[in-house]
Scaffold this active site. Structure first.
Site, PDB file in Angstrom:
ATOM      1  N   HIS A   1      -7.093  -5.449   2.029  1.00  0.00           N
ATOM      2  CA  HIS A   1      -5.920  -4.961   2.749  1.00  0.00           C
ATOM      3  C   HIS A   1      -5.466  -6.043   3.718  1.00  0.00           C
ATOM      4  CE1 HIS A   1      -6.561  -0.635   1.667  1.00  0.00           C
ATOM      5  NE2 HIS A   1      -7.804  -1.095   1.487  1.00  0.00           N
TER       6      HIS A   1
ATOM      7  N   HIS B   1     -10.598  -5.009  -3.739  1.00  0.00           N
ATOM      8  CA  HIS B   1      -9.267  -5.303  -3.205  1.00  0.00           C
ATOM      9  C   HIS B   1      -9.375  -5.518  -1.698  1.00  0.00           C
ATOM     10  CE1 HIS B   1      -9.695  -0.916  -2.845  1.00  0.00           C
ATOM     11  NE2 HIS B   1      -8.813  -0.957  -1.862  1.00  0.00           N
TER      12      HIS B   1
ATOM     13  N   ASP C   1       0.854  -1.184   0.000  1.00  0.00           N
ATOM     14  CA  ASP C   1       0.000   0.000   0.000  1.00  0.00           C
ATOM     15  C   ASP C   1       0.894   1.240   0.000  1.00  0.00           C
ATOM     16  OD1 ASP C   1      -1.727   2.215   1.237  1.00  0.00           O
ATOM     17  OD2 ASP C   1      -3.183   0.608   0.979  1.00  0.00           O
TER      18      ASP C   1
END
Length: 114
Positions: free
Chosen positions: A102, A100, A30
């Site tokens: 994390h 998506h 990220d």
């Protein structure tokens, strides 16, 4: 989708440092990490959000979870734990309209996250 950031990364139109890549997904760090380890696990198939998944995508979700486990082990998170998060739509905190997940770890997580 032509304007989708993650689709452009998946097609290598935009370069990124892939930590993991399979036929179905890829993982990158990220750019604004919220933990010592903060990875994004992104399917190559464009799905705007979790709400766009269908029964035909069950194997994709299984593949994402398998990738999360593999990455947790690779980054030393499996022993003490980690968090796997999906933000869905605006109120859920989704900033990029492409499904998506994390993967966060390397520190003690609190709840609620904020």
């Amino acid at each position: 989708m032509s304007n989708c950031l993650f689709c452009k990364i998946a097609s290598k139109e935009i370069s990124a440092d892939f930590i993991l890549e399979t036929a179905e997904l890829f993982a990158i760090k990220d750019i604004a990490p919220q933990a010592p380890v903060h990875l994004l696990i992104i399917p190559k198939k464009h799905l705007a959000s979790l709400l766009d998944l269908s029964a035909a995508d069950q194997s994709l979700i299984a593949h994402i979870h398998s990738a999360a486990i593999e990455l947790a082990k690779q980054f030393g998170l499996a022993e003490n734990g980690f968090r796997l998060v999906n933000n869905c739509l605006g109120d859920g905190g989704q900033a990029v309209p492409h499904l998506h997940f994390h993967l966060l770890g390397g520190r003690k997580m609190t709840w609620p996250p904020g």
